[in-house]
Write a protein that holds these residues in place. Structure first.
Motif, short mmCIF file in Angstrom:
data_model
loop_
_atom_site.label_atom_id
_atom_site.label_comp_id
_atom_site.label_asym_id
_atom_site.label_seq_id
_atom_site.Cartn_x
_atom_site.Cartn_y
_atom_site.Cartn_z
N LEU A 29 -8.06 3.31 2.71
CA LEU A 29 -7.38 2.02 2.75
C LEU A 29 -7.71 1.21 1.51
O LEU A 29 -8.85 1.20 1.05
CB LEU A 29 -7.79 1.23 3.98
CG LEU A 29 -7.23 1.63 5.33
CD1 LEU A 29 -7.87 0.77 6.42
CD2 LEU A 29 -5.72 1.44 5.35
N ALA A 30 -6.72 0.50 1.01
CA ALA A 30 -7.00 -0.47 -0.05
C ALA A 30 -7.93 -1.55 0.50
O ALA A 30 -7.79 -1.99 1.64
CB ALA A 30 -5.70 -1.11 -0.53
N ARG A 31 -8.87 -1.95 -0.31
CA ARG A 31 -9.71 -3.09 0.06
C ARG A 31 -8.90 -4.37 -0.09
O ARG A 31 -8.19 -4.55 -1.08
CB ARG A 31 -10.94 -3.12 -0.86
CG ARG A 31 -11.90 -4.27 -0.60
CD ARG A 31 -13.21 -4.04 -1.33
NE ARG A 31 -13.04 -3.89 -2.76
CZ ARG A 31 -13.11 -4.90 -3.63
NH1 ARG A 31 -13.33 -6.15 -3.20
NH2 ARG A 31 -12.97 -4.68 -4.92
N VAL A 32 -8.98 -5.23 0.91
CA VAL A 32 -8.26 -6.51 0.88
C VAL A 32 -9.29 -7.62 0.74
O VAL A 32 -10.23 -7.71 1.53
CB VAL A 32 -7.40 -6.72 2.14
CG1 VAL A 32 -6.66 -8.04 2.06
CG2 VAL A 32 -6.42 -5.56 2.32
N ALA A 33 -9.12 -8.47 -0.27
CA ALA A 33 -10.07 -9.56 -0.52
C ALA A 33 -9.31 -10.78 -1.01
O ALA A 33 -8.11 -10.71 -1.31
CB ALA A 33 -11.11 -9.13 -1.55
N ALA A 87 0.81 -1.21 0.00
CA ALA A 87 0.00 0.00 0.00
C ALA A 87 0.85 1.26 0.00
O ALA A 87 0.53 2.24 -0.70
CB ALA A 87 -0.93 -0.01 1.21
N ASP A 88 1.94 1.26 0.77
CA ASP A 88 2.77 2.46 0.83
C ASP A 88 3.49 2.72 -0.50
O ASP A 88 3.70 3.88 -0.87
CB ASP A 88 3.81 2.32 1.95
CG ASP A 88 3.22 2.60 3.33
OD1 ASP A 88 2.16 3.24 3.40
OD2 ASP A 88 3.82 2.17 4.33
N ILE A 89 3.87 1.68 -1.20
CA ILE A 89 4.61 1.86 -2.45
C ILE A 89 3.67 2.16 -3.62
O ILE A 89 3.93 3.04 -4.44
CB ILE A 89 5.45 0.62 -2.78
CG1 ILE A 89 6.54 0.43 -1.72
CG2 ILE A 89 6.09 0.73 -4.16
CD1 ILE A 89 7.32 -0.87 -1.87
N LEU A 90 2.53 1.46 -3.69
CA LEU A 90 1.70 1.50 -4.89
C LEU A 90 0.34 2.16 -4.71
O LEU A 90 -0.29 2.52 -5.70
CB LEU A 90 1.50 0.07 -5.42
CG LEU A 90 2.78 -0.67 -5.79
CD1 LEU A 90 2.47 -2.11 -6.19
CD2 LEU A 90 3.51 0.03 -6.93
N ASP A 91 -0.15 2.26 -3.47
CA ASP A 91 -1.44 2.90 -3.19
C ASP A 91 -2.56 2.34 -4.07
O ASP A 91 -3.25 3.08 -4.78
CB ASP A 91 -1.32 4.41 -3.38
CG ASP A 91 -2.54 5.17 -2.86
OD1 ASP A 91 -3.18 4.67 -1.90
OD2 ASP A 91 -2.86 6.25 -3.40
N PRO A 92 -2.77 1.01 -4.05
CA PRO A 92 -3.80 0.43 -4.92
C PRO A 92 -5.19 0.57 -4.32
O PRO A 92 -5.37 0.82 -3.12
CB PRO A 92 -3.39 -1.04 -4.97
CG PRO A 92 -2.80 -1.28 -3.61
CD PRO A 92 -2.08 -0.01 -3.25
N GLU A 93 -6.17 0.39 -5.18
CA GLU A 93 -7.57 0.36 -4.74
C GLU A 93 -7.90 -0.98 -4.08
O GLU A 93 -8.69 -1.05 -3.15
CB GLU A 93 -8.47 0.59 -5.95
CG GLU A 93 -9.95 0.46 -5.69
CD GLU A 93 -10.76 0.57 -6.97
OE1 GLU A 93 -11.97 0.25 -6.92
OE2 GLU A 93 -10.21 0.97 -8.02
N LEU A 94 -7.30 -2.04 -4.60
CA LEU A 94 -7.59 -3.40 -4.15
C LEU A 94 -6.29 -4.18 -4.04
O LEU A 94 -5.42 -4.09 -4.90
CB LEU A 94 -8.52 -4.09 -5.16
CG LEU A 94 -8.72 -5.61 -5.03
CD1 LEU A 94 -9.53 -5.94 -3.78
CD2 LEU A 94 -9.42 -6.17 -6.26
N ILE A 95 -6.15 -4.96 -2.95
CA ILE A 95 -5.10 -5.97 -2.84
C ILE A 95 -5.80 -7.31 -2.77
O ILE A 95 -6.57 -7.57 -1.84
CB ILE A 95 -4.21 -5.76 -1.61
CG1 ILE A 95 -3.57 -4.37 -1.62
CG2 ILE A 95 -3.12 -6.84 -1.57
CD1 ILE A 95 -2.76 -4.06 -0.36
#
Length: 316
Positions: A289-293, A248-256
């Protein structure tokens, strides 16, 4: 309907599936993975020939657990496969007389999830695949990010413990030595040596015969409430949370999206890992926060994804 074959090649077995345009596997075959390059090419050809008896195949995709060049023509290195700086795409096209698409196995799985699974409609997201090691893919607006030389992103080999556990990559303290299916066994041995775990059947087994303990047995022990099993899973969850925060810190994605074999037991650890992740990122409490699924296609994602990529060779 255009049918393509997708290969998922592991160190133990190779699987080939006929995949339709909707991402459905309509037929499949498998055999043990050969140990030499000629045998590997022959095995792929054999499975394609078997599938061509019943289906009209337009192209073949091969998901490779290893490093490819940016154009996906050459397998530079695959730790569990026999190819070394080999022009595998041209070799297979000549042997099969079909168009062939090579792709990294994590990228193949990510493409499958993007087209047919849990990442449909998501613009910027990361597949974090936890199995024997850690595989990862970044996708941005439908494109796979490869880096300048075709190896990005390698989150599994970021050093998280300087001087820590040795990794097959040659480094020490890589993330995947603490957060993977194989890391579970190392963690079990270390924890049992440090703590008594009275009444724990898993701890007793570790002390008696560490080689008899694997990730599956550890997860089963945790599900049964075994104290040692729960402690190992708790440590795994903490490291996974650290890994997710790095992403998250490197890429700031919407979803992981969590994939790989270990994701099957996500109900045991994902809540704790997500809490750890949310507390460790930069700006926690002041940023989305990125959503984690968890992934939907699980073990079939790579095969489905690379077959769909191969379809792009003949579409239109």
């Amino acid at each position: 309907m255009t049918l393509t074959v997708g290969f998922d090649i592991g160190g133990t077995n190779m699987r080939a599936g006929v995949v339709d345009a909707g991402g459905c596997i309509i037929d499949a075959r498998s055999l043990p993975s050969p140990r030499d390059a000629e045998g590997m090419s022959g095995g792929i050809a054999h499975l394609v020939d078997l599938l061509r008896r019943d289906h009209e195949i337009a192209a073949v995709g091969v998901a490779v657990a290893g490093f490819l060049d940016p154009s996906c023509e050459v397998v530079r290195f695959a730790p569990h496969l026999p190819w070394r700086d080999a022009p595998v795409r041209s070799i297979l096209e000549e042997r099969l007389d079909l168009p062939v698409r090579l792709e990294h196995d994590a990228n193949s799985a990510a493409w499958g999830e993007y087209r047919f699974g849990a990442a449909r409609g998501v613009d910027t997201w990361v597949l974090f695949a936890v199995g024997t090691g850690i595989g990862a893919t970044l996708m941005n607006h439908g494109e796979i990010f490869r880096g300048a030389y075709g190896t990005a992103p390698e989150f599994g080999h970021l050093t998280v413990v300087p001087g820590g556990r040795p990794c097959p990559c040659g480094k020490l303290g890589c993330l995947e030595r603490y957060c993977s299916g194989t890391a579970l066994m190392d963690s079990a041995i270390e924890l049992v040596h440090r703590r008594r775990f009275s009444g724990s059947a898993l701890a007793a087994r570790v002390r008696r015969d560490p080689s008899s303990v694997d990730g599956l047995r550890i997860m089963q022990a945790a599900r049964q409430g075994d104290a040692a099993g729960l402690a190992v899973v708790e440590e795994f969850a903490s490291w996974l949370g650290t890994g997710l925060s790095i992403v998250a810190d490197i890429l700031d994605p919407e979803l992981i999206l969590l994939g790989g074999g270990v994701s099957r037991d996500a109900d045991l650890y994902l809540e704790q890992a997500t809490e750890q992740f949310s507390s460790q990122i930069v700006g926690t409490g002041y940023r989305p926060l990125a959503r984690v699924a968890t992934a939907e296609l699980v073990a079939d994602a790579g095969m489905i994804g690379v077959a769909d990529l191969a379809r792009g060779l003949v579409a239109g």
